[in-house]
Scaffold this motif. Structure first.
Motif, PDB file in Angstrom:
ATOM      1  N   ALA A   1      61.607  -0.477  29.392  1.00 29.25           N
ATOM      2  CA  ALA A   1      62.981  -0.801  29.784  1.00 29.25           C
ATOM      3  C   ALA A   1      63.095  -2.290  30.122  1.00 29.25           C
ATOM      4  N   ASN A   2      64.232  -2.868  29.760  1.00 30.29           N
ATOM      5  CA  ASN A   2      64.542  -4.266  30.111  1.00 30.29           C
ATOM      6  C   ASN A   2      65.821  -4.367  30.927  1.00 30.29           C
ATOM      7  N   ALA A   3      66.290  -3.217  31.450  1.00 30.97           N
ATOM      8  CA  ALA A   3      67.499  -3.168  32.268  1.00 30.97           C
ATOM      9  C   ALA A   3      67.288  -2.109  33.339  1.00 30.97           C
ATOM     10  N   PRO A   4      68.094  -2.136  34.407  1.00 32.18           N
ATOM     11  CA  PRO A   4      67.919  -1.146  35.481  1.00 32.18           C
ATOM     12  C   PRO A   4      68.109   0.288  34.997  1.00 32.18           C
ATOM     13  N   HIS A   5      67.583   1.219  35.798  1.00 38.04           N
ATOM     14  CA  HIS A   5      67.733   2.660  35.590  1.00 38.04           C
ATOM     15  C   HIS A   5      67.097   3.117  34.274  1.00 38.04           C
ATOM     16  N   GLY A   6      66.011   2.475  33.857  1.00 39.48           N
ATOM     17  CA  GLY A   6      65.277   2.919  32.674  1.00 39.48           C
ATOM     18  C   GLY A   6      66.029   2.761  31.375  1.00 39.48           C
ATOM     19  N   ARG A   7      66.861   1.742  31.251  1.00 39.38           N
ATOM     20  CA  ARG A   7      67.640   1.522  30.039  1.00 39.38           C
ATOM     21  C   ARG A   7      67.089   0.317  29.284  1.00 39.38           C
ATOM     22  N   TYR A   8      67.327   0.344  27.971  1.00 40.04           N
ATOM     23  CA  TYR A   8      66.946  -0.783  27.118  1.00 40.04           C
ATOM     24  C   TYR A   8      68.209  -1.282  26.419  1.00 40.04           C
TER      25      TYR A   8
ATOM     26  N   GLU B   1      76.281   8.786  28.360  1.00 40.35           N
ATOM     27  CA  GLU B   1      75.313   8.278  29.323  1.00 40.35           C
ATOM     28  C   GLU B   1      73.994   7.904  28.678  1.00 40.35           C
ATOM     29  N   THR B   2      73.688   8.483  27.512  1.00 43.05           N
ATOM     30  CA  THR B   2      72.383   8.268  26.900  1.00 43.05           C
ATOM     31  C   THR B   2      72.383   7.033  26.007  1.00 43.05           C
ATOM     32  N   ILE B   3      73.255   7.008  25.014  1.00 40.77           N
ATOM     33  CA  ILE B   3      73.452   5.831  24.164  1.00 40.77           C
ATOM     34  C   ILE B   3      74.836   5.292  24.486  1.00 40.77           C
ATOM     35  N   ARG B   4      74.886   4.120  25.069  1.00 44.29           N
ATOM     36  CA  ARG B   4      76.140   3.587  25.585  1.00 44.29           C
ATOM     37  C   ARG B   4      76.518   2.321  24.820  1.00 44.29           C
ATOM     38  N   VAL B   5      77.792   2.250  24.413  1.00 42.97           N
ATOM     39  CA  VAL B   5      78.329   1.074  23.731  1.00 42.97           C
ATOM     40  C   VAL B   5      79.581   0.648  24.485  1.00 42.97           C
ATOM     41  N   THR B   6      79.566  -0.555  25.000  1.00 43.22           N
ATOM     42  CA  THR B   6      80.705  -1.063  25.767  1.00 43.22           C
ATOM     43  C   THR B   6      81.775  -1.600  24.832  1.00 43.22           C
ATOM     44  N   PRO B   7      83.008  -1.773  25.308  1.00 48.13           N
ATOM     45  CA  PRO B   7      84.053  -2.373  24.459  1.00 48.13           C
ATOM     46  C   PRO B   7      83.686  -3.761  23.947  1.00 48.13           C
ATOM     47  N   GLU B   8      82.794  -4.475  24.643  1.00 48.50           N
ATOM     48  CA  GLU B   8      82.358  -5.788  24.180  1.00 48.50           C
ATOM     49  C   GLU B   8      81.288  -5.699  23.106  1.00 48.50           C
ATOM     50  N   GLY B   9      80.808  -4.482  22.783  1.00 51.05           N
ATOM     51  CA  GLY B   9      79.810  -4.321  21.728  1.00 51.05           C
ATOM     52  C   GLY B   9      78.377  -4.320  22.201  1.00 51.05           C
ATOM     53  N   VAL B  10      78.118  -4.213  23.496  1.00 48.77           N
ATOM     54  CA  VAL B  10      76.752  -4.176  24.017  1.00 48.77           C
ATOM     55  C   VAL B  10      76.205  -2.750  23.891  1.00 48.77           C
ATOM     56  N   VAL B  11      75.042  -2.616  23.249  1.00 50.40           N
ATOM     57  CA  VAL B  11      74.422  -1.316  23.008  1.00 50.40           C
ATOM     58  C   VAL B  11      73.209  -1.172  23.920  1.00 50.40           C
ATOM     59  N   SER B  12      73.158  -0.086  24.670  1.00 53.92           N
ATOM     60  CA  SER B  12      72.016   0.196  25.546  1.00 53.92           C
ATOM     61  C   SER B  12      71.598   1.644  25.376  1.00 53.92           C
ATOM     62  N   ILE B  13      70.296   1.899  25.567  1.00 55.38           N
ATOM     63  CA  ILE B  13      69.719   3.222  25.344  1.00 55.38           C
ATOM     64  C   ILE B  13      68.956   3.650  26.593  1.00 55.38           C
ATOM     65  N   LYS B  14      69.152   4.886  26.983  1.00 54.74           N
ATOM     66  CA  LYS B  14      68.373   5.485  28.060  1.00 54.74           C
ATOM     67  C   LYS B  14      67.031   5.926  27.493  1.00 54.74           C
ATOM     68  N   LEU B  15      65.941   5.374  27.964  1.00 60.72           N
ATOM     69  CA  LEU B  15      64.622   5.674  27.417  1.00 60.72           C
ATOM     70  C   LEU B  15      64.100   6.988  27.971  1.00 60.72           C
ATOM     71  N   PRO B  16      63.384   7.777  27.156  1.00 54.90           N
ATOM     72  CA  PRO B  16      62.734   8.986  27.677  1.00 54.90           C
ATOM     73  C   PRO B  16      61.707   8.625  28.743  1.00 54.90           C
ATOM     74  N   ALA B  17      61.356   9.599  29.559  1.00 57.51           N
ATOM     75  CA  ALA B  17      60.449   9.347  30.684  1.00 57.51           C
ATOM     76  C   ALA B  17      59.116   8.744  30.253  1.00 57.51           C
ATOM     77  N   PRO B  18      58.451   9.229  29.184  1.00 59.71           N
ATOM     78  CA  PRO B  18      57.164   8.619  28.813  1.00 59.71           C
ATOM     79  C   PRO B  18      57.273   7.171  28.326  1.00 59.71           C
ATOM     80  N   LEU B  19      58.459   6.722  27.944  1.00 52.38           N
ATOM     81  CA  LEU B  19      58.639   5.362  27.419  1.00 52.38           C
ATOM     82  C   LEU B  19      59.440   4.490  28.371  1.00 52.38           C
ATOM     83  N   ALA B  20      59.558   4.886  29.618  1.00 53.43           N
ATOM     84  CA  ALA B  20      60.395   4.139  30.557  1.00 53.43           C
ATOM     85  C   ALA B  20      59.843   2.751  30.848  1.00 53.43           C
ATOM     86  N   HIS B  21      58.550   2.521  30.622  1.00 53.25           N
ATOM     87  CA  HIS B  21      57.978   1.199  30.901  1.00 53.25           C
ATOM     88  C   HIS B  21      58.445   0.122  29.928  1.00 53.25           C
TER      89      HIS B  21
END
Length: 540
Positions: free
Chosen positions: A238-245, A216-236
């Motif tokens: 984010a470039n994706a929903p639910h505080g993810r980058y 849930e924190t560092i997610r890699v899809t089968p298509e190779g897309v990498v997304s990171i759940k940002l900590p609360a102080p760095l949530a601003h």
């Protein structure tokens, strides 16, 4: 044979319990690099603070304190990041404790060796098992002073061990000391600072079974897309929903990519770690997961078709193929590697030598027997003294790394690894096998002979061989033949009996002092003649 150490029984090495694969994060934008560094620095500061708390707790730490540490970190990151940080901190503390105990044992061995050598007269010759006295009175006096130094160190380390006190540097003690010797380390202050910050970053997440894509924190899809759940102080940031980058890079795993894809699609746990290689200016993503080791093949099954004996040396692996009776087949093989240069070069050289050995064993369909080496007792300088060259040789042997590489790569090829006790393999191999296996067209080294000794021990045969057969007549005065008897043959290690008869015309068959069956000698006409004479005796 009195005083010799009893060799342990060989055993089949179990397979690895985990897998780690790595790929490069290519085509990262400037914003991606900025966010990765911000997240890594923020979590790295939390990890350093948590490590300080854990080391201060020492032996009194319990699960309640662990939960309190995690609650304190959750407010500044997330519950999953807090769990990963506390787990990594506890593992680092446990590793420091094991290193502390290893240091205590090393000091005890050094002190015991100095006391032994000081108890001997000056210039007392040593033996193969233990060194003698010191060469001069000056060296003897210098060692008495070193003995006091080591004893003071031992008492201090023992006090820390009993109190549960460890000393750990978040980022590495070696790199910290390089700051005071930048010229010797060949660093500028900016280069050192970038490397120091990169080593102190913490950007990893533990796997979670049942979650989408295994994490849930560092997610890699089968298509190779990498997304990171940002900590609360760095949530601003984010470039994706639910505080993810979401990173601009797309990744793939050339090595074991199919296994990784199966786990991701099945929602099985996969842990990830993102780190920066400052020297190359690259970012890498490492995926890891645990697995259940396969069923271990019984040793009796491994021995059926023979195996390959391997002797580990400082610059090559010496291997020889043996049949099930312990007889060498074909010519020896040597797989060379160069352990000079940077760590990446040494690791690549070792990996290439191991894969060549495994492919050769795979072509013959045989298991591999290797020594279960441990030079911790041999590496102390107090035992070998001025033999610096020999100390460098045994220190440079990559025993643990070779064992780990060999086992992990052998599992992928379906090969079995058998570990044997290394006691006397080089000495007895050279004594019993080096000269008999040397021919006009083949020069057998002592390392080749040691590989034969290792293979025979793994097969359950004694290392010693039978003497050469008679070459001028058919008498028994030259000793045993080189042909090995089956392992279940009775009295196979005894002297061959002599059957007198029509060949000697001295006494009747069955009446000599060395009565027995000589069918194993494979003499022409012997078997039929022996049966005929035996029947005639029974008729009488």
């Amino acid at each position: 044979m009195g005083g010799l150490r009893e060799a342990a029984e060989p055993f089949v090495v179990p397979g690895p319990s985990g897998v780690a694969i790595r790929t490069r994060l290519k085509h990262l934008t400037a914003e991606d690099v900025k966010v990765l560094r911000l997240v890594g620095d923020h979590l790295g500061a939390l990890a350093a603070r948590d490590l300080k708390v854990r080391c201060a707790a020492g032996l009194t730490h319990d699960k309640d304190q662990w939960a309190e540490r995690k609650r304190g970190l959750t407010a500044e990151s997330s519950s999953r990041y807090a769990g990963a940080i506390t787990k990594a901190t506890h593992d680092q503390w446990a590793l420091a404790r094991r290193g502390q105990m290893a240091y205590i044992q090393n000091l005890e061995r050094g002190i015991g060796m100095i006391r032994h050598r000081l108890s001997l007269p000056v210039d007392e010759p040593g033996s193969k098992r233990a060194p003698g006295g010191y060469r001069s009175a000056q060296e003897w006096f210098a060692k008495t002073r070193r003995l006091h130094v080591l004893e003071d160190r031992l008492s201090a380390v023992r006090a820390d061990w009993e109190a549960g006190k460890v000393r750990v540097v978040h980022g590495g003690k070696k790199l910290l000391n390089n700051r005071h010797n930048l010229e010797a380390a060949q660093f500028t202050e900016d280069e050192w600072r970038r490397r120091w910050e990169a080593e102190r970053r913490f950007l990893q997440a533990d796997g979670e079974a049942g979650k989408p894509f295994g994490n849930e924190t560092i997610r890699v899809t089968p298509e190779g897309v990498v997304s990171i759940k940002l900590p609360a102080p760095l949530a601003h940031h984010a470039n994706a929903p639910h505080g993810r980058y979401v990173l601009a890079a797309r990744v793939s795993f050339p090595h074991r990519g199919d296994q990784w894809g199966d786990r991701v699609q099945a929602k099985r746990a996969v842990a990830y770690r993102i780190h920066e290689d400052v020297t190359r200016g690259r970012w890498y993503l490492t995926a890891s997961w645990t697995m259940t080791p396969g069923r271990t093949v019984p040793l009796k099954t491994v021995r059926v078709g023979g195996l390959v004996g391997v002797d580990t040396n400082a610059d090559h692996l010496a291997a020889w193929r043996l049949d099930k009776h312990g007889n060498p087949c074909g010519d020896p093989r040597r797989f060379f590697f160069d352990l000079t240069g940077p760590a990446s070069h040494r690791d690549a050289q070792l990996r290439h030598a191991v894969i060549r050995l495994l492919h050769w064993a795979k072509r013959h369909g045989l298991a591999i027997a290797i020594e279960d080496l441990d030079f911790q007792r041999e590496k102390t300088r107090e035992k070998h003294g001025r033999r610096k060259r020999f100390r460098r040789v045994i220190t440079g042997l990559p025993t643990s790394r070779l064992r780990g590489r060999l086992v992990a790569m052998a599992v992928e090829l379906g090969l079995t690894i058998v570990a044997v006790d290394p006691a006397y393999t080089s000495r007895w191999g050279s004594q019993h096998w080096q000269k008999p296996l040397t021919t006009k067209t083949r020069k057998t080294t002592r390392h080749d002979a040691a590989s034969v000794a290792i293979g025979r021990r793994a097969l359950g045969h004694p290392i010693r061989r039978r003497t050469t057969p008679p070459h001028d007549d058919q008498s028994d005065r030259r000793g045993h033949r080189t042909v090995q008897a089956e392992s279940d043959t009775r009295r196979r290690e005894e002297s061959r009996p002599r059957i007198p008869g029509p060949r000697t015309r001295c006494v009747l068959p069955g009446c000599g002092e060395k009565v027995g069956d000589q069918c194993v000698q494979d003499r022409s006409g012997h078997a039929a003649e022996y049966v005929e004479l035996t029947l005639s005796l029974q008729e009488r």
